[in-house]
Design a protein around this motif. Sequence first.
Motif, PDB file in Angstrom:
ATOM      1  N   GLY A   1      10.390 -12.741  -3.393  1.00 25.85           N
ATOM      2  CA  GLY A   1       9.905 -13.807  -2.530  1.00 25.85           C
ATOM      3  C   GLY A   1      10.076 -13.595  -1.045  1.00 25.85           C
ATOM      4  N   VAL A   2      10.836 -12.591  -0.613  1.00 26.59           N
ATOM      5  CA  VAL A   2      11.090 -12.408   0.819  1.00 26.59           C
ATOM      6  C   VAL A   2       9.839 -11.852   1.495  1.00 26.59           C
ATOM      7  N   PRO A   3       9.260 -12.578   2.465  1.00 25.89           N
ATOM      8  CA  PRO A   3       8.052 -12.082   3.144  1.00 25.89           C
ATOM      9  C   PRO A   3       8.324 -10.750   3.840  1.00 25.89           C
ATOM     10  N   LYS A   4       7.343  -9.862   3.756  1.00 25.88           N
ATOM     11  CA  LYS A   4       7.457  -8.532   4.349  1.00 25.88           C
ATOM     12  C   LYS A   4       6.658  -8.466   5.649  1.00 25.88           C
ATOM     13  N   PRO A   5       7.002  -7.528   6.547  1.00 26.12           N
ATOM     14  CA  PRO A   5       6.256  -7.398   7.817  1.00 26.12           C
ATOM     15  C   PRO A   5       4.770  -7.178   7.569  1.00 26.12           C
ATOM     16  N   LEU A   6       3.966  -7.594   8.517  1.00 29.17           N
ATOM     17  CA  LEU A   6       2.524  -7.395   8.425  1.00 29.17           C
ATOM     18  C   LEU A   6       2.220  -5.916   8.202  1.00 29.17           C
ATOM     19  N   GLY A   7       1.353  -5.630   7.255  1.00 30.96           N
ATOM     20  CA  GLY A   7       0.987  -4.255   6.952  1.00 30.96           C
ATOM     21  C   GLY A   7       1.850  -3.598   5.895  1.00 30.96           C
ATOM     22  N   HIS A   8       2.896  -4.274   5.429  1.00 34.64           N
ATOM     23  CA  HIS A   8       3.837  -3.672   4.473  1.00 34.64           C
ATOM     24  C   HIS A   8       3.149  -3.238   3.186  1.00 34.64           C
ATOM     25  N   PHE A   9       2.182  -4.013   2.714  1.00 36.13           N
ATOM     26  CA  PHE A   9       1.538  -3.723   1.432  1.00 36.13           C
ATOM     27  C   PHE A   9       0.279  -2.867   1.581  1.00 36.13           C
ATOM     28  N   GLY A  10       0.014  -2.393   2.798  1.00 39.30           N
ATOM     29  CA  GLY A  10      -1.095  -1.487   3.010  1.00 39.30           C
ATOM     30  C   GLY A  10      -2.455  -2.163   2.993  1.00 39.30           C
ATOM     31  N   GLU A  11      -3.485  -1.337   3.081  1.00 40.84           N
ATOM     32  CA  GLU A  11      -4.860  -1.833   3.151  1.00 40.84           C
ATOM     33  C   GLU A  11      -5.612  -1.508   1.866  1.00 40.84           C
ATOM     34  N   ASN A  12      -6.608  -2.351   1.561  1.00 39.71           N
ATOM     35  CA  ASN A  12      -7.485  -2.035   0.443  1.00 39.71           C
ATOM     36  C   ASN A  12      -8.591  -1.093   0.902  1.00 39.71           C
ATOM     37  N   GLU A  13      -9.523  -0.806   0.032  1.00 38.45           N
ATOM     38  CA  GLU A  13     -10.591   0.142   0.359  1.00 38.45           C
ATOM     39  C   GLU A  13     -11.549  -0.363   1.426  1.00 38.45           C
ATOM     40  N   LEU A  14     -11.447  -1.655   1.779  1.00 35.53           N
ATOM     41  CA  LEU A  14     -12.321  -2.254   2.785  1.00 35.53           C
ATOM     42  C   LEU A  14     -11.620  -2.456   4.129  1.00 35.53           C
ATOM     43  N   GLY A  15     -10.335  -2.108   4.186  1.00 34.94           N
ATOM     44  CA  GLY A  15      -9.581  -2.248   5.428  1.00 34.94           C
ATOM     45  C   GLY A  15      -8.840  -3.561   5.575  1.00 34.94           C
ATOM     46  N   VAL A  16      -8.849  -4.402   4.545  1.00 35.40           N
ATOM     47  CA  VAL A  16      -8.128  -5.682   4.580  1.00 35.40           C
ATOM     48  C   VAL A  16      -6.691  -5.427   4.140  1.00 35.40           C
ATOM     49  N   ALA A  17      -5.731  -5.899   4.943  1.00 40.28           N
ATOM     50  CA  ALA A  17      -4.319  -5.578   4.711  1.00 40.28           C
ATOM     51  C   ALA A  17      -3.588  -6.661   3.921  1.00 40.28           C
ATOM     52  N   ASP A  18      -2.650  -6.215   3.089  1.00 46.51           N
ATOM     53  CA  ASP A  18      -1.619  -7.046   2.462  1.00 46.51           C
ATOM     54  C   ASP A  18      -2.111  -8.003   1.386  1.00 46.51           C
ATOM     55  N   PHE A  19      -3.373  -7.912   0.976  1.00 47.81           N
ATOM     56  CA  PHE A  19      -3.796  -8.813  -0.089  1.00 47.81           C
ATOM     57  C   PHE A  19      -3.100  -8.412  -1.388  1.00 47.81           C
ATOM     58  N   ALA A  20      -2.693  -9.431  -2.175  1.00 53.38           N
ATOM     59  CA  ALA A  20      -1.977  -9.242  -3.436  1.00 53.38           C
ATOM     60  C   ALA A  20      -0.566  -8.705  -3.213  1.00 53.38           C
ATOM     61  N   GLY A  21       0.004  -8.986  -2.013  1.00 59.56           N
ATOM     62  CA  GLY A  21       1.414  -8.718  -1.792  1.00 59.56           C
ATOM     63  C   GLY A  21       2.216  -9.875  -2.373  1.00 59.56           C
TER      64      GLY A  21
END
Length: 303
Positions: free
Chosen positions: A195-215
Amino acid sequence: MTALSLKDDILHATIVGSSIFIAVVACAVLIKATLFRTETVAIALADAPQVVTVAPRTFSYRAAGEYYRDGYEVDGPVRTVSVTQPLTIMKYQVSQADYARCVADGACSAAEPEFHVADDVDVPVTGVSYTDAEAYASWLGRQTGEAWRLPTDEELAFAAGTRFPDDALGSSANPADRWLATYRKDAERTANRDGVPKPLGHFGENELGVADFAGNVWEWSTTCRQRVDLSRSQAERLAPAASCGIYWAAGQHRAAMVFFVRNPKGGGCAVGAPPDNLGFRLVKDTTWYEPLLVAVRSLGIRL
């Protein structure tokens, strides 16, 4: 002949009245834009969100909703959608720092953070309700002169690409099998929570360049929770709903959340395992008339 003339007079009066109204609004918008141009541009250049423009394409995703057939719950159908216009969406979720500006301006209610993070690390804002996200979108529109809004569930699926969840449990007709599959999936989700929020960009980008979705931050959408009875005719399938108070949030899985809930661990999840955190990212409308609508709304005129 008299009736026809009267109709023409009414039509003419309506057109003239509408034209005068539009002209007055346009003048007011122009005056407001002139008076506050320096401030608005400065804010837009300093704090404009980083965005990704997702090109049109045909894609498939599992439709949101609770689907039933003959009284038993089933997986939702997979929809294939051809999107013909590009979608401009925030690259990152709205951050704590950005949301804090809205709070400082008196336009947003303070979030309810559960975890302390270092001052020099920016993480997605969490502990925000659907109402909070709507308020931020309105505030950001006023500050930048652009039209920002929450995305629909379909738009999130479009932008999330391969990271969008598919919560299908299988096609077994035995309700006991489905119950067991639900239990196993929810138990796995609970065991893997972080549950601890991670810094922006921690979960990387998808194939379209959108970051952190499904973190570990679920994102609000404007799509209402609906029960759909596939046994009925197309016209009768949706259960009647006078108003929508429950919206889908998407992350590692979909969750139907009550609109005023900020902390999902405290309840408010209508079905299934609750999200780790609730946050959001916004879509920017790029149609030619949207900036005008933003300016008109800023004058207190509801359209």
